[in-house]
Scaffold this motif. Sequence first.
Motif, mmCIF file in Angstrom:
data_model
loop_
_atom_site.group_PDB
_atom_site.id
_atom_site.type_symbol
_atom_site.label_atom_id
_atom_site.label_comp_id
_atom_site.label_asym_id
_atom_site.label_seq_id
_atom_site.Cartn_x
_atom_site.Cartn_y
_atom_site.Cartn_z
ATOM 1 N N PHE A 41 1.057 -1.068 -0.117
ATOM 2 C CA PHE A 41 0.049 -0.081 -0.040
ATOM 3 C C PHE A 41 0.966 1.182 -0.067
ATOM 4 O O PHE A 41 1.810 1.442 0.872
ATOM 5 N N ASN A 42 0.492 2.122 -0.922
ATOM 6 C CA ASN A 42 1.643 3.511 -1.168
ATOM 7 C C ASN A 42 0.892 4.379 0.014
ATOM 8 O O ASN A 42 0.049 5.355 -0.651
ATOM 9 N N GLY A 43 1.471 4.189 1.203
ATOM 10 C CA GLY A 43 0.911 5.261 2.209
ATOM 11 C C GLY A 43 0.975 4.856 3.714
ATOM 12 O O GLY A 43 1.575 3.236 3.589
ATOM 13 N N SER A 44 0.490 5.345 4.617
ATOM 14 C CA SER A 44 0.722 4.848 6.109
ATOM 15 C C SER A 44 -0.245 3.846 6.376
ATOM 16 O O SER A 44 -1.290 3.725 5.790
ATOM 17 N N ILE A 45 0.023 3.059 7.526
ATOM 18 C CA ILE A 45 -1.066 2.293 7.878
ATOM 19 C C ILE A 45 -2.342 2.711 8.206
ATOM 20 O O ILE A 45 -3.350 2.615 8.014
ATOM 21 N N LEU A 46 -2.119 4.160 8.808
ATOM 22 C CA LEU A 46 -3.396 5.032 9.107
ATOM 23 C C LEU A 46 -4.026 5.180 7.366
ATOM 24 O O LEU A 46 -5.421 5.251 7.599
ATOM 25 N N GLN A 47 -3.432 5.768 6.653
ATOM 26 C CA GLN A 47 -3.835 6.019 5.455
ATOM 27 C C GLN A 47 -4.583 4.872 4.592
ATOM 28 O O GLN A 47 -5.506 4.787 4.052
ATOM 29 N N TYR A 48 -4.094 3.523 5.059
ATOM 30 C CA TYR A 48 -4.826 2.291 4.667
ATOM 31 C C TYR A 48 -5.966 2.291 5.252
ATOM 32 O O TYR A 48 -7.135 1.921 4.465
ATOM 33 N N LEU A 49 -6.245 2.658 6.268
ATOM 34 C CA LEU A 49 -7.331 2.232 7.207
ATOM 35 C C LEU A 49 -8.396 3.465 6.593
ATOM 36 O O LEU A 49 -9.628 2.763 6.543
ATOM 37 N N GLN A 50 -8.053 4.435 6.331
ATOM 38 C CA GLN A 50 -8.795 5.534 6.018
ATOM 39 C C GLN A 50 -9.293 5.448 4.707
ATOM 40 O O GLN A 50 -10.390 5.703 4.037
ATOM 41 N N SER A 51 -8.705 4.485 3.720
ATOM 42 C CA SER A 51 -9.025 4.211 2.331
ATOM 43 C C SER A 51 -9.710 3.072 2.247
ATOM 44 O O SER A 51 -10.307 2.895 1.086
ATOM 45 N N ASN A 52 -9.922 2.383 3.182
ATOM 46 C CA ASN A 52 -10.708 1.034 2.917
ATOM 47 C C ASN A 52 -11.963 1.276 3.889
ATOM 48 O O ASN A 52 -12.096 1.406 5.042
ATOM 49 N N PRO A 53 -13.092 0.797 3.272
ATOM 50 C CA PRO A 53 -14.357 1.046 3.869
ATOM 51 C C PRO A 53 -14.523 0.250 5.094
ATOM 52 O O PRO A 53 -15.478 0.399 5.923
ATOM 53 N N PHE A 55 -12.596 -0.371 7.367
ATOM 54 C CA PHE A 55 -12.265 0.208 8.533
ATOM 55 C C PHE A 55 -12.527 1.767 8.958
ATOM 56 O O PHE A 55 -11.720 2.401 9.622
ATOM 57 N N ASP A 56 -13.753 1.959 8.378
ATOM 58 C CA ASP A 56 -14.150 3.346 8.559
ATOM 59 C C ASP A 56 -14.081 3.879 10.182
ATOM 60 O O ASP A 56 -13.761 4.958 10.745
ATOM 61 N N THR A 57 -14.782 3.177 10.957
ATOM 62 C CA THR A 57 -14.831 3.031 12.419
ATOM 63 C C THR A 57 -13.586 2.972 13.190
ATOM 64 O O THR A 57 -13.324 3.619 14.107
ATOM 65 N N ILE A 58 -12.785 2.044 12.809
ATOM 66 C CA ILE A 58 -11.616 1.837 13.408
ATOM 67 C C ILE A 58 -10.644 2.980 13.138
ATOM 68 O O ILE A 58 -10.062 3.478 14.074
ATOM 69 N N ALA A 59 -10.367 3.768 11.902
ATOM 70 C CA ALA A 59 -9.795 4.855 11.794
ATOM 71 C C ALA A 59 -10.463 6.146 12.866
ATOM 72 O O ALA A 59 -9.738 6.757 13.135
ATOM 73 N N GLN A 60 -11.802 6.105 12.870
ATOM 74 C CA GLN A 60 -12.183 7.116 13.944
ATOM 75 C C GLN A 60 -11.799 6.856 15.398
ATOM 76 O O GLN A 60 -11.442 7.495 16.055
ATOM 77 N N ILE A 61 -11.794 5.550 15.636
ATOM 78 C CA ILE A 61 -11.419 5.058 16.982
ATOM 79 C C ILE A 61 -9.804 5.452 17.187
ATOM 80 O O ILE A 61 -9.345 5.737 18.094
ATOM 81 N N MET A 67 -4.022 8.117 18.646
ATOM 82 C CA MET A 67 -3.011 7.395 18.200
ATOM 83 C C MET A 67 -2.500 7.411 16.672
ATOM 84 O O MET A 67 -2.083 6.464 16.289
ATOM 85 N N GLU A 68 -3.104 8.449 16.213
ATOM 86 C CA GLU A 68 -2.773 8.831 14.684
ATOM 87 C C GLU A 68 -1.156 8.809 14.502
ATOM 88 O O GLU A 68 -0.708 8.383 13.152
ATOM 89 N N THR A 126 -9.883 4.509 27.585
ATOM 90 C CA THR A 126 -10.123 2.997 27.259
ATOM 91 C C THR A 126 -10.012 2.596 25.863
ATOM 92 O O THR A 126 -9.388 1.435 25.508
ATOM 93 N N TRP A 127 -10.300 3.568 24.867
ATOM 94 C CA TRP A 127 -9.949 3.121 23.331
ATOM 95 C C TRP A 127 -8.373 3.036 23.369
ATOM 96 O O TRP A 127 -8.084 1.805 22.752
ATOM 97 N N ARG A 128 -7.743 3.821 23.704
ATOM 98 C CA ARG A 128 -6.038 3.810 23.552
ATOM 99 C C ARG A 128 -5.621 2.407 24.055
ATOM 100 O O ARG A 128 -4.934 1.575 23.647
ATOM 101 N N LYS A 129 -5.926 2.091 25.377
ATOM 102 C CA LYS A 129 -5.491 0.768 26.286
ATOM 103 C C LYS A 129 -5.974 -0.519 25.322
ATOM 104 O O LYS A 129 -4.758 -1.324 25.190
ATOM 105 N N TYR A 130 -6.977 -0.357 24.647
ATOM 106 C CA TYR A 130 -7.542 -2.061 24.218
ATOM 107 C C TYR A 130 -6.989 -1.961 22.846
ATOM 108 O O TYR A 130 -6.754 -2.701 22.157
ATOM 109 N N LEU A 131 -6.941 -0.591 22.360
ATOM 110 C CA LEU A 131 -6.515 -0.604 20.655
ATOM 111 C C LEU A 131 -5.017 -1.015 20.607
ATOM 112 O O LEU A 131 -4.384 -1.599 19.769
ATOM 113 N N MET A 132 -4.246 -0.730 21.741
ATOM 114 C CA MET A 132 -2.772 -0.815 21.626
ATOM 115 C C MET A 132 -2.505 -2.190 21.736
ATOM 116 O O MET A 132 -1.289 -2.734 21.483
ATOM 117 N N ARG A 133 -3.313 -3.140 22.211
ATOM 118 C CA ARG A 133 -3.275 -4.367 22.031
ATOM 119 C C ARG A 133 -2.900 -4.992 20.691
ATOM 120 O O ARG A 133 -2.389 -6.314 20.646
#
Length: 276
Positions: A41-53, A55-61, A67-68, A126-133
């Motif tokens: 993917f030509n971009g960052s991991i965050l950009q990959y999430l934002q580009s894929n439907p 992961f719409d909600t995961i990108a918001q989380i 954690m951007e 809470t979001w940060r704690k569990y997303l970091m897993r």
Amino acid sequence: MKTNLNKYLALVICSVLLAVSVSSCKKDNYYKDGGLAKANFNGSILQYLQSNPKFDTIAQIVKLAGMEDILSKEDITFFAPTDEVIRRTIGLVNSNIPYVSGGLNQSLFELNKDTIKTLDEIPQATWRKYLMRYVLKGKYLLKDFPQLDFDLRPQYPGGYYYGYNGDLDAIGVVYNSVINKNTSNNTTTTIRYAGYRQLCIASIVDPSNPSNFYNVSAPVATSDIQASNGVVHVLAVYDAAYTYYNGADKLMRASEILMDDFGLYPDFFQEVILNR
């Protein structure tokens, strides 16, 4: 920015209808074998999430968790849950829609507590704690993880890795078997470890008893998506490993078992309830 969870959860109805339509084949291609995903993917991991439907909600989380920068600038490996995991974890009240009843909102309702209407009602910590897993420091491809065999754990235990925030994860590669059916004499032959290889990840909530993770291990649907700052392994929502022969020389799926809750363990669920 607030996310209207009621509007957002309405998408569940569409996903359920799609599951019984022809378009479910397309979903299978992504969630089961990952055959339609690109390896680079030509971009960052965050950009990959934002580009894929998916992961719409995961990108918001990621944004709600603050954690951007981690997902766009640091070298990491991200085991990415899909939006369906969030929908199922939060759930609906008194829902008869498969897989979205009995979630957080149902439990909150039964406990006479306010249900979750917007994602930012859950604290950032809470979001940060569990997303970091789901995040490891450094880049790990499938080939970098050791073999895991649930039936021969002493010989093939997988490996233990610290997540970004210090939580312990159990990760390994399952070497699946190939089952051949001989129609002439109605026998089957199993060739061990000759099938596809699949990553699995679990959170170790009790390091003194790490074998507990085997009951809640989440498989990867698509591995080794390489972005500019690391690797993404997309987690499966369903497990189609339970199969049987239907008597017509055709391997059929007996059931689709839903996989992990958000956070890879029910403690996210419990923490949110206790803090409402």
